[in-house]
Design a protein around this motif. Structure first.
Motif, PDB file in Angstrom:
ATOM      1  N   ASP A   1     -17.746 -18.574 -53.693  1.00 39.65           N
ATOM      2  CA  ASP A   1     -18.875 -17.665 -53.901  1.00 39.65           C
ATOM      3  C   ASP A   1     -20.098 -18.426 -54.393  1.00 39.65           C
ATOM      4  O   ASP A   1     -21.232 -18.171 -53.952  1.00 39.65           O
ATOM      5  CB  ASP A   1     -18.504 -16.581 -54.914  1.00 39.65           C
ATOM      6  N   ILE A   2     -19.889 -19.360 -55.312  1.00 40.26           N
ATOM      7  CA  ILE A   2     -20.999 -20.162 -55.842  1.00 40.26           C
ATOM      8  C   ILE A   2     -21.609 -21.019 -54.736  1.00 40.26           C
ATOM      9  O   ILE A   2     -22.842 -21.121 -54.617  1.00 40.26           O
ATOM     10  CB  ILE A   2     -20.513 -21.036 -57.013  1.00 40.26           C
ATOM     11  N   ALA A   3     -20.768 -21.642 -53.929  1.00 34.90           N
ATOM     12  CA  ALA A   3     -21.274 -22.470 -52.831  1.00 34.90           C
ATOM     13  C   ALA A   3     -22.098 -21.638 -51.861  1.00 34.90           C
ATOM     14  O   ALA A   3     -23.165 -22.076 -51.394  1.00 34.90           O
ATOM     15  CB  ALA A   3     -20.108 -23.142 -52.107  1.00 34.90           C
ATOM     16  N   ARG A   4     -21.640 -20.429 -51.557  1.00 33.48           N
ATOM     17  CA  ARG A   4     -22.400 -19.551 -50.652  1.00 33.48           C
ATOM     18  C   ARG A   4     -23.702 -19.097 -51.298  1.00 33.48           C
ATOM     19  O   ARG A   4     -24.744 -18.997 -50.630  1.00 33.48           O
ATOM     20  CB  ARG A   4     -21.539 -18.345 -50.246  1.00 33.48           C
ATOM     21  N   PHE A   5     -23.647 -18.815 -52.584  1.00 33.48           N
ATOM     22  CA  PHE A   5     -24.855 -18.415 -53.324  1.00 33.48           C
ATOM     23  C   PHE A   5     -25.903 -19.518 -53.269  1.00 33.48           C
ATOM     24  O   PHE A   5     -27.084 -19.269 -52.997  1.00 33.48           O
ATOM     25  CB  PHE A   5     -24.462 -18.100 -54.770  1.00 33.48           C
ATOM     26  N   GLU A   6     -25.478 -20.746 -53.496  1.00 31.49           N
ATOM     27  CA  GLU A   6     -26.423 -21.865 -53.455  1.00 31.49           C
ATOM     28  C   GLU A   6     -26.936 -22.105 -52.041  1.00 31.49           C
ATOM     29  O   GLU A   6     -28.124 -22.424 -51.851  1.00 31.49           O
ATOM     30  CB  GLU A   6     -25.750 -23.123 -54.002  1.00 31.49           C
ATOM     31  N   ASP A   7     -26.092 -21.931 -51.061  1.00 32.22           N
ATOM     32  CA  ASP A   7     -26.530 -22.077 -49.666  1.00 32.22           C
ATOM     33  C   ASP A   7     -27.591 -21.035 -49.337  1.00 32.22           C
ATOM     34  O   ASP A   7     -28.604 -21.341 -48.693  1.00 32.22           O
ATOM     35  CB  ASP A   7     -25.326 -21.930 -48.730  1.00 32.22           C
ATOM     36  N   TYR A   8     -27.370 -19.818 -49.805  1.00 37.54           N
ATOM     37  CA  TYR A   8     -28.359 -18.758 -49.602  1.00 37.54           C
ATOM     38  C   TYR A   8     -29.689 -19.116 -50.250  1.00 37.54           C
ATOM     39  O   TYR A   8     -30.753 -19.001 -49.628  1.00 37.54           O
ATOM     40  CB  TYR A   8     -27.821 -17.447 -50.180  1.00 37.54           C
ATOM     41  N   LEU A   9     -29.653 -19.570 -51.504  1.00 39.90           N
ATOM     42  CA  LEU A   9     -30.893 -19.900 -52.205  1.00 39.90           C
ATOM     43  C   LEU A   9     -31.650 -21.030 -51.511  1.00 39.90           C
ATOM     44  O   LEU A   9     -32.880 -20.971 -51.384  1.00 39.90           O
ATOM     45  CB  LEU A   9     -30.592 -20.299 -53.652  1.00 39.90           C
ATOM     46  N   THR A  10     -30.938 -22.052 -51.061  1.00 40.44           N
ATOM     47  CA  THR A  10     -31.623 -23.173 -50.412  1.00 40.44           C
ATOM     48  C   THR A  10     -32.295 -22.725 -49.123  1.00 40.44           C
ATOM     49  O   THR A  10     -33.357 -23.245 -48.755  1.00 40.44           O
ATOM     50  CB  THR A  10     -30.652 -24.334 -50.117  1.00 40.44           C
ATOM     51  N   ARG A  11     -31.710 -21.751 -48.444  1.00 40.13           N
ATOM     52  CA  ARG A  11     -32.333 -21.242 -47.214  1.00 40.13           C
ATOM     53  C   ARG A  11     -33.528 -20.335 -47.497  1.00 40.13           C
ATOM     54  O   ARG A  11     -34.263 -19.957 -46.583  1.00 40.13           O
ATOM     55  CB  ARG A  11     -31.292 -20.519 -46.354  1.00 40.13           C
ATOM     56  N   GLN A  12     -33.720 -19.995 -48.760  1.00 43.86           N
ATOM     57  CA  GLN A  12     -34.895 -19.206 -49.159  1.00 43.86           C
ATOM     58  C   GLN A  12     -35.979 -20.087 -49.779  1.00 43.86           C
ATOM     59  O   GLN A  12     -36.988 -19.577 -50.274  1.00 43.86           O
ATOM     60  CB  GLN A  12     -34.486 -18.123 -50.169  1.00 43.86           C
ATOM     61  N   GLY A  13     -35.770 -21.407 -49.771  1.00 41.33           N
ATOM     62  CA  GLY A  13     -36.796 -22.310 -50.287  1.00 41.33           C
ATOM     63  C   GLY A  13     -36.596 -22.722 -51.733  1.00 41.33           C
ATOM     64  O   GLY A  13     -37.536 -23.204 -52.373  1.00 41.33           O
ATOM     65  N   VAL A  14     -35.377 -22.571 -52.258  1.00 40.15           N
ATOM     66  CA  VAL A  14     -35.078 -23.012 -53.623  1.00 40.15           C
ATOM     67  C   VAL A  14     -34.386 -24.379 -53.543  1.00 40.15           C
ATOM     68  O   VAL A  14     -33.314 -24.491 -52.949  1.00 40.15           O
ATOM     69  CB  VAL A  14     -34.162 -22.012 -54.362  1.00 40.15           C
ATOM     70  N   VAL A  15     -35.010 -25.393 -54.108  1.00 32.19           N
ATOM     71  CA  VAL A  15     -34.419 -26.730 -54.155  1.00 32.19           C
ATOM     72  C   VAL A  15     -33.501 -26.790 -55.372  1.00 32.19           C
ATOM     73  O   VAL A  15     -33.956 -26.604 -56.505  1.00 32.19           O
ATOM     74  CB  VAL A  15     -35.514 -27.809 -54.247  1.00 32.19           C
ATOM     75  N   ILE A  16     -32.219 -27.049 -55.142  1.00 34.82           N
ATOM     76  CA  ILE A  16     -31.234 -27.029 -56.226  1.00 34.82           C
ATOM     77  C   ILE A  16     -30.739 -28.440 -56.503  1.00 34.82           C
ATOM     78  O   ILE A  16     -30.271 -29.136 -55.605  1.00 34.82           O
ATOM     79  CB  ILE A  16     -30.034 -26.126 -55.879  1.00 34.82           C
ATOM     80  N   LEU A  17     -30.847 -28.854 -57.769  1.00 41.55           N
ATOM     81  CA  LEU A  17     -30.291 -30.121 -58.229  1.00 41.55           C
ATOM     82  C   LEU A  17     -29.362 -29.819 -59.394  1.00 41.55           C
ATOM     83  O   LEU A  17     -29.752 -29.126 -60.341  1.00 41.55           O
ATOM     84  CB  LEU A  17     -31.396 -31.070 -58.689  1.00 41.55           C
ATOM     85  N   LYS A  18     -28.136 -30.354 -59.330  1.00 37.95           N
ATOM     86  CA  LYS A  18     -27.143 -30.059 -60.362  1.00 37.95           C
ATOM     87  C   LYS A  18     -26.747 -31.353 -61.059  1.00 37.95           C
ATOM     88  O   LYS A  18     -26.355 -32.323 -60.396  1.00 37.95           O
ATOM     89  CB  LYS A  18     -25.923 -29.377 -59.723  1.00 37.95           C
ATOM     90  N   PHE A  19     -26.853 -31.344 -62.375  1.00 37.00           N
ATOM     91  CA  PHE A  19     -26.575 -32.543 -63.164  1.00 37.00           C
ATOM     92  C   PHE A  19     -25.358 -32.319 -64.062  1.00 37.00           C
ATOM     93  O   PHE A  19     -25.362 -31.407 -64.891  1.00 37.00           O
ATOM     94  CB  PHE A  19     -27.781 -32.907 -64.025  1.00 37.00           C
ATOM     95  N   TYR A  20     -24.344 -33.150 -63.872  1.00 36.60           N
ATOM     96  CA  TYR A  20     -23.238 -33.185 -64.808  1.00 36.60           C
ATOM     97  C   TYR A  20     -23.425 -34.433 -65.647  1.00 36.60           C
ATOM     98  O   TYR A  20     -23.332 -35.568 -65.139  1.00 36.60           O
ATOM     99  CB  TYR A  20     -21.889 -33.224 -64.087  1.00 36.60           C
ATOM    100  N   LEU A  21     -23.746 -34.261 -66.930  1.00 38.50           N
ATOM    101  CA  LEU A  21     -23.921 -35.390 -67.826  1.00 38.50           C
ATOM    102  C   LEU A  21     -22.533 -35.872 -68.244  1.00 38.50           C
ATOM    103  O   LEU A  21     -21.848 -35.236 -69.052  1.00 38.50           O
ATOM    104  CB  LEU A  21     -24.764 -34.994 -69.039  1.00 38.50           C
ATOM    105  N   ASN A  22     -22.145 -36.980 -67.676  1.00 37.15           N
ATOM    106  CA  ASN A  22     -20.777 -37.482 -67.758  1.00 37.15           C
ATOM    107  C   ASN A  22     -20.568 -38.295 -69.040  1.00 37.15           C
ATOM    108  O   ASN A  22     -20.781 -39.504 -69.069  1.00 37.15           O
ATOM    109  CB  ASN A  22     -20.504 -38.332 -66.514  1.00 37.15           C
ATOM    110  N   LEU A  23     -20.149 -37.621 -70.080  1.00 40.34           N
ATOM    111  CA  LEU A  23     -19.923 -38.238 -71.390  1.00 40.34           C
ATOM    112  C   LEU A  23     -18.453 -38.619 -71.535  1.00 40.34           C
ATOM    113  O   LEU A  23     -17.568 -37.851 -71.167  1.00 40.34           O
ATOM    114  CB  LEU A  23     -20.308 -37.254 -72.491  1.00 40.34           C
ATOM    115  N   SER A  24     -18.203 -39.796 -72.098  1.00 43.24           N
ATOM    116  CA  SER A  24     -16.813 -40.213 -72.308  1.00 43.24           C
ATOM    117  C   SER A  24     -16.230 -39.562 -73.557  1.00 43.24           C
ATOM    118  O   SER A  24     -16.959 -39.148 -74.469  1.00 43.24           O
ATOM    119  CB  SER A  24     -16.733 -41.733 -72.433  1.00 43.24           C
ATOM    120  N   PHE A  25     -14.915 -39.485 -73.599  1.00 45.35           N
ATOM    121  CA  PHE A  25     -14.196 -38.918 -74.742  1.00 45.35           C
ATOM    122  C   PHE A  25     -14.517 -39.705 -76.010  1.00 45.35           C
ATOM    123  O   PHE A  25     -14.748 -39.128 -77.081  1.00 45.35           O
ATOM    124  CB  PHE A  25     -12.694 -38.957 -74.437  1.00 45.35           C
ATOM    125  N   ALA A  26     -14.575 -41.029 -75.892  1.00 40.24           N
ATOM    126  CA  ALA A  26     -14.841 -41.882 -77.056  1.00 40.24           C
ATOM    127  C   ALA A  26     -16.264 -41.701 -77.569  1.00 40.24           C
ATOM    128  O   ALA A  26     -16.500 -41.628 -78.787  1.00 40.24           O
ATOM    129  CB  ALA A  26     -14.594 -43.350 -76.697  1.00 40.24           C
TER     130      ALA A  26
END
Length: 315
Positions: free
Chosen positions: A172-197
């Motif tokens: 559902d999320i993937a389809r939602f983002e696909d819909y938004l991009t086709r409406q002119g919304v540029v989507i960038l997703k950031f996962y800030l990859n922090l280590s356990f330590a």
């Protein structure tokens, strides 16, 4: 600087961390302490970040004027990864009139009476604007997946809940983002990859530094117990939703200056690719401009006449 030169410069920081195809994605392949072998000091990293922020500010002005595209920046991370600081530093020069930040907390009773995407849909940025989600709809397949009592509180009819519920939500999320991009919304997703330590180091600093006591939360320590569950949930989420149109950036977050630099570079790159231009005035607008110039010029002439001293009536 022309766009090609800018793109060539920022790709050094973006290409290694961009994920557009989730099939073979594994978090273990991304080092939280990676700096691409660059041994820049904090001052140099800050200088490059300011340069990126300046470019972004200039592009935002054109984005706002063009009033066509919009940009959605999604930030996800474990506690203490630096989401707030990254947003603050990267967006430091952006005009707040064209930028909105939303931090999604625990859902309200009204939120729980709707579908799981409802409260996020209402905050998608309008045309010409940049929207920032500090945590997002991905929480519905992260914290809700790890703590399934939160899922049960959403009151979904049992007949609608099957064994494949998490894959269904990710689809559902993937389809939602696909819909938004086709409406002119540029989507960038950031996962800030922090280590356990490194998370432990930052928690310890909050515990021992009086100036950072306000950042400490016992809930953060409790969530740390579920680290492996969260890593599995993040891996599944990125694997299912990474695409060319809505890429993930798995940003190494152990080094804060470097992680901010990567985020800034990714945003600059994405906006530069839009090849934004100030809108050209229509023929009617050109006529209005000519009439306005004529009127202002006439006012200037009249003002000069008024400023001249009056003649002596005796001569």
């Amino acid at each position: 600087m022309v766009r090609k030169e800018i793109l060539d410069l920022v790709r050094v920081y973006t290409d290694p961390f961009r994920v557009t195809r989730g099939k073979d994605f594994f978090l273990k392949n991304f080092d939280a302490g990676d700096t691409l072998g660059l041994e820049m000091d904090k001052a140099e990293a800050q200088r490059l970040l300011q340069r990126g922020s300046k470019w972004l500010a200039m592009e935002q002005e054109v984005l706002y004027a063009q009033d066509s595209w919009s940009v959605l920046l999604v930030f996800q991370a474990m506690d203490a990864a630096g989401k707030d600081g990254t947003i603050k530093h990267v967006m430091s020069r952006v005009n707040p009139q064209g930028c909105d930040v939303f931090s999604f907390k625990q859902p309200s009773a009204e939120d729980l009476s709707h579908d799981f995407l409802w409260r996020y849909c209402t905050k998608v940025p309008g045309r010409g604007h940049i929207g920032i989600f500090n945590r997002s709809y991905y929480e519905e397949v992260l914290v809700v997946r790890v703590h399934q009592q939160l899922f049960h509180a959403q009151k979904i009819p049992p007949a609608c809940v099957g064994n494949d519920i998490w894959n269904e939500r990710l689809a559902d999320i993937a389809r939602f983002e696909d819909y938004l991009t086709r409406q002119g919304v540029v989507i960038l997703k950031f996962y800030l990859n922090l280590s356990f330590a490194e998370q432990k180091n930052r928690f310890m600093e909050r515990l021992h530094n009086p100036e950072k006591h306000w950042k400490f939360s016992a809930a953060d320590i409790r969530e740390r117990r579920y680290w492996n569950d969260y890593m599995h949930a993040y891996e599944e989420a990125i694997r299912a939703t990474a695409s060319e149109a809505a890429p993930w950036y798995v940003v190494p977050a152990d080094n804060k200056p470097f992680s901010r630099l990567v985020v800034a570079a990714a945003i600059v790159e994405a906006v530069e690719k839009l090849d934004l231009q100030y809108p050209k005035p229509t023929q009617a607008q050109m006529q209005d401009l000519a009439a306005a110039r004529k009127e202002i010029d006439a006012e200037a002439v009249d003002g000069m006449r008024r400023d001249q001293p009056a003649g002596n009536p005796d001569h």
